[in-house]
Design an enzyme around this catalytic site. Structure first.
Site, PDB file in Angstrom:
ATOM      1  N   CYS A 230       0.831  -1.206   0.000  1.00 54.10           N
ATOM      2  CA  CYS A 230       0.000   0.000   0.000  1.00 54.10           C
ATOM      3  C   CYS A 230       0.865   1.255   0.000  1.00 54.10           C
ATOM      4  CB  CYS A 230      -0.859   0.044   1.266  1.00 54.10           C
ATOM      5  SG  CYS A 230      -2.484  -0.652   1.051  1.00 54.10           S
TER       6      CYS A 230
ATOM      7  N   ASP B  96     -12.371  -8.202  21.093  1.00 58.31           N
ATOM      8  CA  ASP B  96     -11.477  -8.140  22.254  1.00 58.31           C
ATOM      9  C   ASP B  96     -12.228  -7.764  23.519  1.00 58.31           C
ATOM     10  OD1 ASP B  96      -8.950  -8.055  23.662  1.00 58.31           O
ATOM     11  OD2 ASP B  96      -9.101  -5.879  23.594  1.00 58.31           O
TER      12      ASP B  96
ATOM     13  N   GLU C 263      -7.875   1.396   3.231  1.00 63.98           N
ATOM     14  CA  GLU C 263      -8.048   2.139   4.484  1.00 63.98           C
ATOM     15  C   GLU C 263      -9.437   1.858   5.075  1.00 63.98           C
ATOM     16  OE1 GLU C 263      -6.417   3.210   1.869  1.00 63.98           O
ATOM     17  OE2 GLU C 263      -4.488   3.742   2.755  1.00 63.98           O
TER      18      GLU C 263
END
Lengths: 163, 163, 163, 163, 163, 163
Positions: free
Chosen positions: A76, A128, A114
């Protein structure tokens, strides 16, 4: 037929030369979701209104991750994002949270990666924060919804075909 | 009932105190896949043998990303990974590439997020390298397969229930 | 008299050798505040309850920054934090928000810099989010409140003297 | 009345869209100081001339930190700094070191946060290098002195009022 | 005969499993030099005593880079350095600056790459700071001088042979 | 006579002001090599065709490192690379691998440091992957081959003289 542009004629990876591409206004919209136990979803929704704001934290993590895209994805190009925003929706039937990210820049390369990176890190952050109560959550349907700008112009998912 | 451990009693996020947890051997195995056009899959498989090695690059990106997990996921503890490995498989019926990551450490916290982060970045890197020919690829079924070590011991997907 | 330990006998900077130091439980508590216009403070406090959660975002930025301390401060040792938490208080008379950070680890070096770095980035993030309405905000009284662990043991501000 | 621009109408954080803002020459000047024991200041000043160059190291740390601003402050836009410089002064009456940072770019967003971040990391680095002899140092008066460029034009501290 | 340990039996890269390795005290010493025009060397040496301290800045850059080693070298394990120091010497006959770096840790993996990375970034920083006057500088003789600790024990350059 | 531009008149380091420099097309080409035992070279060459692809991994590490240049080299300006490519050649007589990197951008500063940083990290990655069989490898002849663009225009090694 097209080929994988990240490799040169001898098959070696390179960062594609974009020096001759025009600076155009680029937009990308990406999507993804995470499905979970009904009780986990309730906990998240309760928290967003009052305390334990899982989605607020996932939003910040995603925006920060969008700025690290060129550090994470080897080929990228680095670029200067001019806009990043996220929307979370709830699908109560599927016990899932949906995340839609919009990224923008003005430059020679697109911002699809992105937007996708932001989606992935939003979902990972939700995982998480809830894994202590629900390790079996599954992330999926992660994809580009649409993009505009650049030589290839507009694209929308569903109209997808091999380019 | 359990609660989201990343928040204190007043609902504020913190990095959970793991100072009193024992250092144990921790293993996590995570999974994910990316589905695509048949022709895209053919290009990837051709490249892995000869040139344009998409999967080799995705593997490196994933290993590097696993080391950045605590930088990407806000409340993750920094930790010293002792092992990371990836396996790619092809599901020719589904036109998809499957990725399985194994992470290990010896310490007070688990390595589930490191394994999942590596899976996500492996899939993103595949997407990035093939998006010039197939923007409609979809990433999914991203989940923890199993983990061991720590106070909660062994866990395997499929035996999942609200903890 | 003592000397600056980050320099060797010839005056050259080095990362101090901590290889022979014992692994002890280390705690540090740091403090700082940001003063502003009364109206700015009202906006922040309104947002924390409902929407536009400035302090929630500053909290996440601070926790993430604590993990970057050794990347920001040249001679800091990398270390594995086991706990980070922040508390925000409001001083309505002074129109200021106070931030207290607690960091912990078990290791050969202290976590004072991690606590101070988290305070600084919390304050900077508040500044960033409110600067569109109040560019004159001032950050100050940033200091270590106390620390424990290691060879030098306990220390509290106010008992400060040249060591 | 104005509002906090880092939140959208529903109160969710986003990276503000600067895609339509003009590229102008931007300058920001920020200030901060750290006060200490008289003997600590003497040690620093002795070192700057001969060996143990605390301020030289703080200067480098600050310049490097200015480049990490968008990584530290969640909603900051990434930007390409065209100039960063620092000046250190000594206030012998107050036993303090003053730091002034100037940052510049040409682009759609300001460089105030880059200047303030550089000040904070300069002060933190001084603290780190001297904490072995003086843990009671206090950092304060950290603020924007002036900025120019962009739609809001020139601004100087002291002329501050709620915008 | 030995093989390249960073690949598994099927030739795929992985982060080698060090979970079963003992934590031992590890030391590595690496070397490198940069040769230049006589006048460039004079400028550097003048600066080190008075102002324009090229070597002081290169030293800080090198120490910071040693902490980024596992971020730069894909299959390196993250580790907690306990000591980093650099020495610069001048070879006036060869118009070169020599750099020797010593790194230490206690852990399951060696610190050779950390020492070599620090040497490389020290030399690159010298190049950067002097390139405006001497673009033809050449970096070379970059190598490990010695290492100790771990299962393979002591090693010194010159005694080198295929292991 | 010229001076070191990274220092101001008082000898203090700064990030040089490039705000008034024109955006031109910049190219840099850098070179370096690593010499080794004949058997080590054979292992690398065998791997590149079949499995254990040392050079493929070094290539990715180098491209990623080029994007981190301004994070590694203190006074480098951040910039948006538009192209990075590497070529590896083998010198069988010298038992060495040669690496040539080309970097490009359009902007106010050159990309020499990006090319040199990529060379260094390519060589370091080769060292890392082969050090288990050959710790005595030596990296050298690392230099800028040529650059173009900017006010100073074209430059080629060999035509080097004090500028």
């Amino acid at each position: 037929m097209n080929k994988l542009t990240h490799f040169d004629e001898s098959g070696q990876a390179h960062m594609v030369n974009v020096g001759n591409k025009a600076n155009t206004h680029r937009i990308a919209i990406a999507f993804g979701q995470i499905s979970m136990q009904a009780q986990t979803l309730e906990m998240i929704l309760a928290g967003s209104h009052k305390k334990g704001d899982v989605l607020g934290i996932a939003r910040i993590a995603a925006i920060q991750a969008s700025k690290k895209t060129s550090d994470l994805i080897p080929l990228c190009h680095p670029l200067a994002l001019t806009h990043v925003s996220l929307e979370f929706d709830t699908d109560l039937n599927a016990n899932s949270i949906c995340c839609t990210v919009r990224t923008e820049t003005t430059g020679p390369t697109g911002v699809e990666m992105e937007a996708l990176t932001a989606v992935q890190v939003a979902l990972l952050t939700i995982y998480d924060m809830c894994k202590a109560v629900d390790r079996g959550m599954v992330m999926g349907d992660i994809k580009l919804l649409e993009k505009s700008g650049g030589k290839s112009g507009e694209w929308k998912a569903g109209e997808s075909k091999l380019i």
